[in-house]
Design a protein around this motif. Structure first.
Motif, PDB file in Angstrom:
ATOM      1  N   ASP A  20      -6.776  -2.374 -29.604  1.00 35.36           N
ATOM      2  CA  ASP A  20      -5.830  -2.865 -28.599  1.00 35.36           C
ATOM      3  C   ASP A  20      -4.506  -3.253 -29.260  1.00 35.36           C
ATOM      4  OD1 ASP A  20      -7.412  -2.510 -26.377  1.00 35.36           O
ATOM      5  OD2 ASP A  20      -8.231  -4.545 -26.395  1.00 35.36           O
ATOM      6  N   ARG A  21      -4.581  -3.905 -30.389  1.00 31.54           N
ATOM      7  CA  ARG A  21      -3.366  -4.332 -31.091  1.00 31.54           C
ATOM      8  C   ARG A  21      -2.605  -3.136 -31.662  1.00 31.54           C
ATOM      9  NH1 ARG A  21      -5.710  -9.744 -34.247  1.00 31.54           N
ATOM     10  NH2 ARG A  21      -5.918 -11.028 -32.345  1.00 31.54           N
ATOM     11  N   VAL A  22      -3.342  -2.168 -32.130  1.00 27.27           N
ATOM     12  CA  VAL A  22      -2.697  -0.947 -32.645  1.00 27.27           C
ATOM     13  C   VAL A  22      -1.944  -0.257 -31.511  1.00 27.27           C
ATOM     14  CG1 VAL A  22      -3.091   1.374 -33.550  1.00 27.27           C
ATOM     15  CG2 VAL A  22      -4.321  -0.566 -34.532  1.00 27.27           C
ATOM     16  N   TYR A  23      -2.578  -0.219 -30.331  1.00 23.18           N
ATOM     17  CA  TYR A  23      -1.905   0.412 -29.185  1.00 23.18           C
ATOM     18  C   TYR A  23      -0.651  -0.369 -28.800  1.00 23.18           C
ATOM     19  CZ  TYR A  23      -0.562   1.934 -24.610  1.00 23.18           C
ATOM     20  OH  TYR A  23       0.195   2.389 -23.572  1.00 23.18           O
ATOM     21  N   ASP A  24      -0.712  -1.707 -28.857  1.00 24.08           N
ATOM     22  CA  ASP A  24       0.447  -2.528 -28.513  1.00 24.08           C
ATOM     23  C   ASP A  24       1.642  -2.181 -29.406  1.00 24.08           C
ATOM     24  OD1 ASP A  24      -0.917  -3.846 -26.525  1.00 24.08           O
ATOM     25  OD2 ASP A  24      -1.472  -5.573 -27.780  1.00 24.08           O
ATOM     26  N   VAL A  25       1.370  -1.956 -30.681  1.00 23.78           N
ATOM     27  CA  VAL A  25       2.444  -1.585 -31.619  1.00 23.78           C
ATOM     28  C   VAL A  25       2.993  -0.210 -31.259  1.00 23.78           C
ATOM     29  CG1 VAL A  25       2.995  -1.060 -34.026  1.00 23.78           C
ATOM     30  CG2 VAL A  25       1.493  -2.991 -33.481  1.00 23.78           C
ATOM     31  N   THR A  31     -14.480   1.275 -28.956  1.00 22.57           N
ATOM     32  CA  THR A  31     -13.558   0.223 -28.519  1.00 22.57           C
ATOM     33  C   THR A  31     -14.255  -0.828 -27.662  1.00 22.57           C
ATOM     34  OG1 THR A  31     -12.885   1.415 -26.507  1.00 22.57           O
ATOM     35  CG2 THR A  31     -11.645   1.871 -28.523  1.00 22.57           C
ATOM     36  N   LYS A  32     -15.494  -0.566 -27.282  1.00 21.77           N
ATOM     37  CA  LYS A  32     -16.256  -1.536 -26.497  1.00 21.77           C
ATOM     38  C   LYS A  32     -16.973  -2.528 -27.396  1.00 21.77           C
ATOM     39  CE  LYS A  32     -17.122   1.754 -22.734  1.00 21.77           C
ATOM     40  NZ  LYS A  32     -18.162   2.456 -21.939  1.00 21.77           N
ATOM     41  N   VAL A  60      -5.185  -0.824 -14.067  1.00 23.76           N
ATOM     42  CA  VAL A  60      -5.732  -0.867 -15.428  1.00 23.76           C
ATOM     43  C   VAL A  60      -4.599  -0.564 -16.399  1.00 23.76           C
ATOM     44  CG1 VAL A  60      -7.524   0.025 -16.952  1.00 23.76           C
ATOM     45  CG2 VAL A  60      -7.883   0.037 -14.483  1.00 23.76           C
ATOM     46  N   THR A  61      -4.602  -1.214 -17.561  1.00 25.22           N
ATOM     47  CA  THR A  61      -3.542  -0.974 -18.549  1.00 25.22           C
ATOM     48  C   THR A  61      -4.114  -0.803 -19.959  1.00 25.22           C
ATOM     49  OG1 THR A  61      -3.239  -3.358 -18.933  1.00 25.22           O
ATOM     50  CG2 THR A  61      -1.875  -2.339 -17.215  1.00 25.22           C
ATOM     51  N   ASN A  62      -3.230  -0.333 -20.846  1.00 25.93           N
ATOM     52  CA  ASN A  62      -3.518  -0.204 -22.278  1.00 25.93           C
ATOM     53  C   ASN A  62      -4.737   0.684 -22.581  1.00 25.93           C
ATOM     54  OD1 ASN A  62      -1.281  -1.837 -22.529  1.00 25.93           O
ATOM     55  ND2 ASN A  62      -2.432  -3.694 -22.947  1.00 25.93           N
ATOM     56  N   VAL A  63      -5.501   0.335 -23.594  1.00 25.93           N
ATOM     57  CA  VAL A  63      -6.603   1.184 -24.067  1.00 25.93           C
ATOM     58  C   VAL A  63      -7.673   1.388 -22.995  1.00 25.93           C
ATOM     59  CG1 VAL A  63      -8.427   1.419 -25.803  1.00 25.93           C
ATOM     60  CG2 VAL A  63      -6.198   0.522 -26.465  1.00 25.93           C
ATOM     61  N   GLU A  64      -7.830   0.422 -22.102  1.00 29.37           N
ATOM     62  CA  GLU A  64      -8.820   0.556 -21.030  1.00 29.37           C
ATOM     63  C   GLU A  64      -8.541   1.798 -20.186  1.00 29.37           C
ATOM     64  OE1 GLU A  64     -12.096  -0.215 -18.600  1.00 29.37           O
ATOM     65  OE2 GLU A  64     -11.554  -0.925 -20.595  1.00 29.37           O
ATOM     66  N   ALA A 104       2.949   1.274 -28.318  1.00 29.43           N
ATOM     67  CA  ALA A 104       3.688   1.184 -27.054  1.00 29.43           C
ATOM     68  C   ALA A 104       5.080   0.598 -27.283  1.00 29.43           C
ATOM     69  CB  ALA A 104       2.913   0.322 -26.057  1.00 29.43           C
ATOM     70  N   LYS A 105       5.181  -0.350 -28.202  1.00 21.11           N
ATOM     71  CA  LYS A 105       6.468  -0.993 -28.479  1.00 21.11           C
ATOM     72  C   LYS A 105       7.457  -0.046 -29.127  1.00 21.11           C
ATOM     73  CE  LYS A 105       8.447  -5.065 -30.762  1.00 21.11           C
ATOM     74  NZ  LYS A 105       8.128  -6.293 -31.563  1.00 21.11           N
ATOM     75  N   TYR A 106       6.957   0.815 -30.023  1.00 20.42           N
ATOM     76  CA  TYR A 106       7.851   1.702 -30.773  1.00 20.42           C
ATOM     77  C   TYR A 106       7.740   3.173 -30.360  1.00 20.42           C
ATOM     78  CZ  TYR A 106       8.368  -2.400 -33.739  1.00 20.42           C
ATOM     79  OH  TYR A 106       8.626  -3.672 -34.199  1.00 20.42           O
ATOM     80  N   ARG A 107       7.100   3.409 -29.238  1.00 22.75           N
ATOM     81  CA  ARG A 107       6.876   4.795 -28.786  1.00 22.75           C
ATOM     82  C   ARG A 107       8.177   5.582 -28.630  1.00 22.75           C
ATOM     83  NH1 ARG A 107       6.806   7.210 -23.676  1.00 22.75           N
ATOM     84  NH2 ARG A 107       7.183   5.197 -22.637  1.00 22.75           N
TER      85      ARG A 107
END
Length: 222
Positions: free
Chosen positions: A185-190, A175-176, A153-157, A192-195
């Motif tokens: 999900d998109r906020v988390y992607d950002v 989130t469901k 499992v990855t990301n917000v899940e 993760a990219k700049y963490r």
């Protein structure tokens, strides 16, 4: 009896009897119509003798073996962590200060339940082969978790499942629901990219190079 190209072909009720030139006089061979297909050609039509493929021979036994092996493989793949008492394994970056705040909170909530297995990917002992092949670099790119049945499992899940296990499922319940799920999900992607730069860490390429260098030094000592 039909003759074509120097070969005599005789059809019988039980099969096909043919004698080929070059086998010697009187040499003949009976081939069952159940094992070979022979086409006889006349001036006006073509007709094939029905046959059963040779590959079917022994099919019952080999089929059962194949099915048993497949079932065994499926069972093994479905339960790679047989005997595990935890329900989900969280792969976290032990060198990330913000990540550790989350991990410590989940540890407190999970105390006595042991539903979560915490694995530090930054530790020298981290092994991808023990974690569904997830490399250090992959785990650094985004958060991963593994269920005791081997599902990755990855990301917000990941957070949804972890929080549900410790009784805080309501936090990520929104989130469901769409479009909130996609937005988060998109906020988390950002994030993760700049963490790394946000938390004052070095670039991932630098971290990977240092980790590789350290691994080489450890190997040389041995």
């Amino acid at each position: 009896m039909l003759s074509s190209g120097g070969m005599a072909v005789v059809r019988s009720s039980r099969g096909v009897l043919f004698a080929a030139r070059g086998l010697g006089s009187g040499a003949n061979r009976r081939v069952s119509s159940r094992t070979i297909t022979t086409t006889t050609t006349t001036s006006s039509s073509s007709r094939a003798v029905p046959s059963l493929p040779l590959a079917n021979a022994g099919r019952g036994t080999s089929g059962r073996c194949f099915s048993q092996q497949s079932a065994a493989s499926t069972s093994a793949a479905a339960s790679p962590y047989e005997g595990a008492t935890w329900e989900i394994r969280m792969l976290y970056d032990g060198d990330c200060p913000l990540c550790m705040r989350e991990v410590n909170m989940l540890r407190r909530k999970d105390e006595g339940k042991n539903k979560i297995d915490f694995v530090d990917i930054a530790a020298d002992t981290y092994r991808p082969e023990d974690n569904q092949g997830i490399s250090f670099e992959e785990a650094m790119g985004k958060i991963h978790a593994i269920t005791n049945r081997g599902e990755v499992v990855t990301n917000v899940e990941v957070f949804r499942r972890l929080y549900e296990l410790v009784g805080l499922g309501w936090v990520f319940a929104i989130t469901k629901v769409e479009p909130f799920g996609t937005i988060i999900d998109r906020v988390y992607d950002v994030w993760a990219k700049y963490r790394l730069p946000v938390t004052g860490r070095e670039d991932l390429a630098v971290i990977l190079a240092k980790r590789k260098e350290q691994a080489c030094e450890d190997k040389c000592r041995i």
